[in-house]
Design an enzyme around this catalytic site. Structure first.
Site, short mmCIF file in Angstrom:
data_model
loop_
_atom_site.label_atom_id
_atom_site.label_comp_id
_atom_site.label_asym_id
_atom_site.label_seq_id
_atom_site.Cartn_x
_atom_site.Cartn_y
_atom_site.Cartn_z
N TRP A 1 0.66 -1.06 -0.05
CA TRP A 1 0.09 -0.19 -0.13
C TRP A 1 1.00 1.30 -0.11
O TRP A 1 0.40 2.28 -0.72
CB TRP A 1 -0.85 0.05 1.10
CG TRP A 1 -2.14 -0.95 0.91
CD1 TRP A 1 -2.10 -2.03 1.67
CD2 TRP A 1 -2.95 -0.97 -0.19
NE1 TRP A 1 -3.57 -2.85 1.00
CE2 TRP A 1 -3.78 -2.26 0.05
CE3 TRP A 1 -3.21 -0.11 -1.38
CZ2 TRP A 1 -4.86 -2.44 -1.02
CZ3 TRP A 1 -4.33 -0.54 -2.23
CH2 TRP A 1 -5.02 -1.65 -2.11
N ASP B 1 -1.82 6.51 6.32
CA ASP B 1 -3.02 5.87 5.73
C ASP B 1 -3.38 4.82 6.97
O ASP B 1 -2.67 3.69 6.98
CB ASP B 1 -2.36 5.26 4.62
CG ASP B 1 -3.25 4.10 3.68
OD1 ASP B 1 -4.49 4.11 4.47
OD2 ASP B 1 -3.04 3.37 2.80
N LYS C 1 -13.03 -1.28 5.99
CA LYS C 1 -12.33 -2.46 6.62
C LYS C 1 -12.57 -2.39 8.12
O LYS C 1 -13.32 -3.36 8.72
CB LYS C 1 -10.71 -2.26 6.59
CG LYS C 1 -10.29 -2.82 5.12
CD LYS C 1 -8.92 -2.14 4.57
CE LYS C 1 -8.88 -2.52 3.27
NZ LYS C 1 -8.03 -1.98 2.40
C1 LIG Z 1 -7.39 -1.49 1.58
C2 LIG Z 1 -6.12 -0.41 1.63
C3 LIG Z 1 -6.13 0.48 0.68
C4 LIG Z 1 -7.06 0.87 -0.68
O1 LIG Z 1 -8.23 1.17 -0.35
P1 LIG Z 1 -9.37 1.71 -1.26
O2 LIG Z 1 -10.54 2.07 -0.14
O3 LIG Z 1 -9.67 0.25 -2.01
O4 LIG Z 1 -8.71 2.57 -2.10
C5 LIG Z 1 -5.07 1.69 0.79
N1 LIG Z 1 -4.34 1.42 1.97
C6 LIG Z 1 -4.49 0.35 3.02
C7 LIG Z 1 -3.44 0.49 4.01
C8 LIG Z 1 -5.19 -0.43 2.85
O5 LIG Z 1 -5.34 -1.43 3.66
#
Ligand SMILES: *Cc1c(COP(=O)(O)O)cnc(C)c1O
Length: 359
Positions: free
Chosen positions: A102, A171, A195
């Site tokens: 990521w 993030d 999530k």
């Molecule tokens: C799932 C995830 C993403 C991507 O997220 P989207 O909402 O699908 O763009 C980015 N960073 C992390 C750490 C993730 O777990």
């Protein structure tokens, strides 16, 4: 009807109580005769839903008053662009820490807008650790430092908070609200909702006031934090239903003792699973012990030829979506806030049985 224990990395499980409440309110939200899906985002009923969700989130995360909470769309992946556009300023420089798939994507996107210094990387270790801060090469004139506190795919989590003089950007897609944090240490926290928050379509962005208002000219209005903030995240039609579901989740967390209680449960859940892995010679996890994720627990079987049988057997007892990410292989159990401890217990029991019968 039977519910399974869903270990998906995302979209992920949502608490039964939340889904039931949504079901009860589906056709008629609190006497309005309407589903939340059908409401104008500018009407009184929806405004009360939106405001309560924000108030509850501020309360459970203890978000200081000098931070805005934005309810955006486009997922964390869109924030990979929004962050540099809003924060890079005129010198267009930023520092990034590369600890997994990521952060790699975040870096690739940021490079479209400026000069990115990868201050540290754990790629050589196949992302199974976090480089110590003493080894980082931070630049002197970066506009911000970006990192990924929890890398969802490899299951590696920062065991420390980076120290920096520039705004810290995180993030938190797969770790937000999993444990107590001090929001004031961050410039920006962002997370896709699917999530640990609720359903897909919503992205939470928590941003300090002084970082708003510097978007690079010529960029899309929808990515400009100032436009979002000035319009209370309703510059266009927001992801109304996802926002509502997030609100139900925030309220439930508040009523169940807050993030402190969740953190204790999460530590217990992860502890049980890692112990089961470590105590067996059949299962293994490659991540450095002090960098292991609380939320995403990958593990491989002693013999990968047994992967199919493992997944099939697990499915039969109601344990689903355990297949590891294609880049890592093996299994991955995502045990976000909404995964009950009983689900982890059931998985551990299945793992022990499977080992007994197959090792
Ligand atoms: C799932 C995830 C993403 C991507 O997220 P989207 O909402 O699908 O763009 C980015 N960073 C992390 C750490 C993730 O777990």
């Amino acid at each position: 009807m039977s519910r399974v224990y869903n270990f998906s990395a995302g979209p992920a499980c949502i608490a039964d109580e939340v889904l039931k409440q949504a079901q009860e309110e589906m056709l008629d939200w609190q006497g309005t005769g309407m589903s939340v899906m059908e409401m104008s985002h500018r009407g009184k009923a929806y405004m009360s839903i939106a405001e309560k969700a924000e108030a509850d989130l501020r309360e459970i995360m203890n978000i200081p008053a000098n931070y805005k909470v934005l309810f955006m769309q486009g997922g964390a992946s869109t924030q990979f662009a929004a962050v540099p556009i809003n924060l890079m300023g005129s010198n267009r420089k930023a520092d990034y820490i590369l600890t997994g798939q990521w952060s790699k994507k975040a870096i690739a996107e940021a490079k479209r807008y400026g000069d990115i210094n990868v201050a540290a990387s754990s790629e050589d270790s196949k992302f199974t650790t976090v480089p110590e801060q003493s080894e980082w090469n931070l630049s002197k004139d970066a506009a911000y430092l970006h990192y990924t506190p929890n890398e969802t795919i490899v299951g590696v989590e920062f065991p420390f908070l980076p120290e920096t003089d520039v705004p810290l950007v995180a993030d938190m897609s797969s770790t937000i609200m999993s444990k107590e944090i001090d929001v004031s240490k961050f410039g920006i926290i962002y997370a896709g909702a699917q999530k640990n928050i609720g359903c897909a379509g919503l992205t939470i962005v928590i941003v300090r006031d002084d970082l708003i208002g510097n978007c690079i000219d010529g960029m899309p209005a929808m990515l400009d934090y100032k436009i979002m903030a000035d319009n209370d995240s309703m510059y266009n039609t927001p992801a109304t239903y996802s926002w509502y579901i997030a609100g139900l989740v925030f309220n439930r967390i508040k009523e169940n003792g807050g993030i402190k209680v969740l953190e204790e449960t999460n530590r217990r859940k992860a502890g049980k699973l890692y112990s089961a892995i470590d105590e067996s010679s059949f299962y293994s996890n490659p991540v450095d012990v002090d960098c292991r994720s609380l939320m995403n627990v990958p593990f491989i079987l002693g013999d990968s030829a047994l992967d199919g049988a493992f997944l099939e057997g697990a499915e039969k007892v109601g344990l689903t979506t355990l297949k590891g990410h294609r880049s890592v292989g093996g299994m991955r159990a995502s045990i976000y806030n909404a995964m009950p401890e009983a689900g982890v217990d059931a998985l551990v029991e299945f793992m022990k049985d499977f080992e007994k019968n197959n090792a």
